[in-house]
Design an enzyme around this catalytic site. Structure first.
Site, PDB file in Angstrom:
ATOM      1  N   ARG A  99     -13.219  -8.260  -2.400  1.00  0.00           N
ATOM      2  CA  ARG A  99     -12.778  -7.823  -1.057  1.00  0.00           C
ATOM      3  C   ARG A  99     -12.276  -6.371  -1.113  1.00  0.00           C
ATOM      4  O   ARG A  99     -11.516  -5.995  -1.985  1.00  0.00           O
ATOM      5  CB  ARG A  99     -11.665  -8.747  -0.570  1.00  0.00           C
ATOM      6  CG  ARG A  99     -11.059  -8.366   0.787  1.00  0.00           C
ATOM      7  CD  ARG A  99      -9.794  -7.566   0.652  1.00  0.00           C
ATOM      8  NE  ARG A  99      -9.124  -7.345   1.941  1.00  0.00           N
ATOM      9  CZ  ARG A  99      -8.107  -6.511   2.131  1.00  0.00           C
ATOM     10  NH1 ARG A  99      -7.624  -5.823   1.123  1.00  0.00           N
ATOM     11  NH2 ARG A  99      -7.567  -6.364   3.309  1.00  0.00           N
ATOM     12  N   VAL A 100     -12.708  -5.577  -0.170  1.00  0.00           N
ATOM     13  CA  VAL A 100     -12.215  -4.203  -0.057  1.00  0.00           C
ATOM     14  C   VAL A 100     -11.531  -4.062   1.295  1.00  0.00           C
ATOM     15  O   VAL A 100     -12.079  -4.481   2.326  1.00  0.00           O
ATOM     16  CB  VAL A 100     -13.371  -3.183  -0.188  1.00  0.00           C
ATOM     17  CG1 VAL A 100     -12.854  -1.760   0.042  1.00  0.00           C
ATOM     18  CG2 VAL A 100     -14.028  -3.289  -1.557  1.00  0.00           C
ATOM     19  N   GLY A 101     -10.341  -3.490   1.297  1.00  0.00           N
ATOM     20  CA  GLY A 101      -9.593  -3.313   2.541  1.00  0.00           C
ATOM     21  C   GLY A 101      -9.892  -1.974   3.194  1.00  0.00           C
ATOM     22  O   GLY A 101     -10.886  -1.303   2.888  1.00  0.00           O
ATOM     23  N   ASP A 102      -9.008  -1.570   4.077  1.00  0.00           N
ATOM     24  CA  ASP A 102      -9.216  -0.327   4.830  1.00  0.00           C
ATOM     25  C   ASP A 102      -8.858   0.941   4.061  1.00  0.00           C
ATOM     26  O   ASP A 102      -9.367   2.017   4.357  1.00  0.00           O
ATOM     27  CB  ASP A 102      -8.360  -0.357   6.113  1.00  0.00           C
ATOM     28  CG  ASP A 102      -6.870  -0.467   5.781  1.00  0.00           C
ATOM     29  OD1 ASP A 102      -6.505  -1.280   4.910  1.00  0.00           O
ATOM     30  OD2 ASP A 102      -6.063   0.280   6.378  1.00  0.00           O
ATOM     31  N   THR A 105       0.869  -1.193   0.000  1.00  0.00           N
ATOM     32  CA  THR A 105       0.000   0.000   0.000  1.00  0.00           C
ATOM     33  C   THR A 105       0.890   1.223   0.000  1.00  0.00           C
ATOM     34  O   THR A 105       2.019   1.167   0.493  1.00  0.00           O
ATOM     35  CB  THR A 105      -0.947   0.054   1.228  1.00  0.00           C
ATOM     36  OG1 THR A 105      -1.987  -0.899   1.061  1.00  0.00           O
ATOM     37  CG2 THR A 105      -1.596   1.397   1.443  1.00  0.00           C
ATOM     38  N   THR A 114      -1.458   1.410   6.679  1.00  0.00           N
ATOM     39  CA  THR A 114      -1.072   0.249   5.883  1.00  0.00           C
ATOM     40  C   THR A 114      -0.997  -0.960   6.794  1.00  0.00           C
ATOM     41  O   THR A 114      -0.524  -0.853   7.925  1.00  0.00           O
ATOM     42  CB  THR A 114       0.281   0.465   5.174  1.00  0.00           C
ATOM     43  OG1 THR A 114       0.697  -0.801   4.601  1.00  0.00           O
ATOM     44  CG2 THR A 114       1.373   0.948   6.109  1.00  0.00           C
ATOM     45  N   GLY A 115      -1.472  -2.093   6.299  1.00  0.00           N
ATOM     46  CA  GLY A 115      -1.430  -3.299   7.117  1.00  0.00           C
ATOM     47  C   GLY A 115      -2.642  -4.163   6.859  1.00  0.00           C
ATOM     48  O   GLY A 115      -3.272  -4.051   5.802  1.00  0.00           O
TER      49      GLY A 115
HETATM   50  N1  ASP Z   1      -4.194  -2.162   4.075  1.00  0.00           N
HETATM   51  C1  ASP Z   1      -4.161  -2.784   2.779  1.00  0.00           C
HETATM   52  C2  ASP Z   1      -5.400  -3.630   2.607  1.00  0.00           C
HETATM   53  O1  ASP Z   1      -5.800  -4.290   3.553  1.00  0.00           O
HETATM   54  C3  ASP Z   1      -2.966  -3.633   2.569  1.00  0.00           C
HETATM   55  C4  ASP Z   1      -1.681  -3.137   3.139  1.00  0.00           C
HETATM   56  O2  ASP Z   1      -1.560  -2.001   3.516  1.00  0.00           O
HETATM   57  O3  ASP Z   1      -0.745  -3.894   3.214  1.00  0.00           O
HETATM   58  O4  ASP Z   1      -5.911  -3.670   1.520  1.00  0.00           O
END
Ligand code: ASP
Length: 316
Positions: free
Chosen positions: A203-206, A175, A226-227
């Protein structure tokens, strides 16, 4: 910190999914630092000239999206179905305005799609085919899926599907994001991602969820996360940092470190970048590393990958 009227701060991240230390070579390290520095400089020139935080975070994230090393735009990770589904969001702390897109493959720079939603639509969040139609109608530069393809991301998908991937978090996610306070005291945040390798289609992330992976409010702070996105959503992570400033009187450093530590306790590996209304910044993470960088009015481009301090040197 007591900024003058010419003070500004820009912080950015290239993801908490760094290569494991054991896999990092001097050449790779130099390439990541160079990519971070290019993005910092893209935002710095705007802020130094009196430009807006919104323009600076957009420019910094575009530079990271264009760099195939980072998981956003070109170089985005693959879904389980071997496709790209990108998410991005932008928030303007001056007007409490936001724009976001999710689950699309097409715009060369997904952050420009989020910006178009913010500026040219009556909505905050567009997804899927409707979002793509909107991007085309806005005249955004569009690319075929092959533009976003990179061999290392494809190999990571194959290894994940075969169950032979190692535990290197860089194979899973990433990210990019930027937060800024401009000379006028306004804040903005931007985040863009391909999500997590082998994620389920849909799927949608944060990252595009306002208050989870992206937040900016001139009264408190700007945050990009990020995470492990699911955990960041469940804890409204970015907004929680702002709330701690506003309602608990915490400093940015205490609030950002507190939230990132709390996420770690429930399995939410990752980190955030944050800048407050005075230009103070915090870059905490609870995993092995986070590609990150900061520049202020002195113009020094400072970057880091693991737990070492920020450095001016590209080979840190
Ligand atoms: N936060 C991002 C997601 O879950 C991925 C990431 O930052 O590594 O889509």
């Amino acid at each position: 910190m007591n900024p003058t009227s010419t003070a500004f701060t820009l912080a950015l991240h290239g993801g908490a999914g760094t290569l494991a230390r054991a896999h990092m070579t001097p050449e790779k390290s130099a390439a990541y630092h160079a990519g971070l520095r290019r993005a910092l400089e893209a935002g710095r020139v705007l802020l130094a000239g009196g430009g807006s935080a919104l323009d600076a975070v957009t420019a910094a994230v575009m530079a990271l999206e264009d760099d195939p090393l980072f998981n956003a735009g070109r170089g985005a990770v693959f879904t389980r179905a071997g496709t790209h589904e990108m998410d991005a969001a932008l928030m303007d702390g001056q007007h409490h305005a936001a724009g976001a897109i999710a689950g699309i493959c097409g715009p060369r720079n997904p952050i420009l799609a989020a910006r178009a939603v913010l500026e040219q639509s009556a909505h905050v969040f567009l997804v899927g085919d409707g979002a793509l139609a909107f991007c085309r109608a806005q005249g955004l530069a569009m690319e075929d899926p092959c533009y976003f393809f990179t061999q290392p991301r494809w190999d990571a998908l194959q290894a994940t599907l075969a169950g032979t991937q190692d535990n290197d978090p860089a194979r899973k996610h990433g990210t990019v994001g930027a937060v800024a306070r401009d000379q006028h005291g306004h804040l903005a945040a931007a985040t863009s991602t391909g999500g997590m390798t082998a994620k389920a289609p849909g799927r949608v992330g944060d990252s595009p969820v306002i208050g989870a992976g992206t937040w900016a409010d001139d009264a408190s702070c700007a945050v990009s996360a990020t995470g492990h996105g699911e955990v960041f959503i469940r804890f409204a992570a970015a907004h929680d940092i702002a709330a701690r400033l506003l309602y608990a009187g915490q400093s940015l450093d205490t609030a950002a470190h507190g939230v990132v530590a709390e996420l770690a306790r429930v399995g939410g590996s990752g980190g955030v970048i944050a800048v407050d209304k005075n230009g103070a910044f915090a870059l905490p993470f609870n995993c092995e590393g986070m590609y990150r960088g900061v520049v202020t009015a002195d113009g020094a481009l400072r970057t880091a990958i693991f737990d070492e301090p920020l450095s001016n040197y590209a080979n840190g």
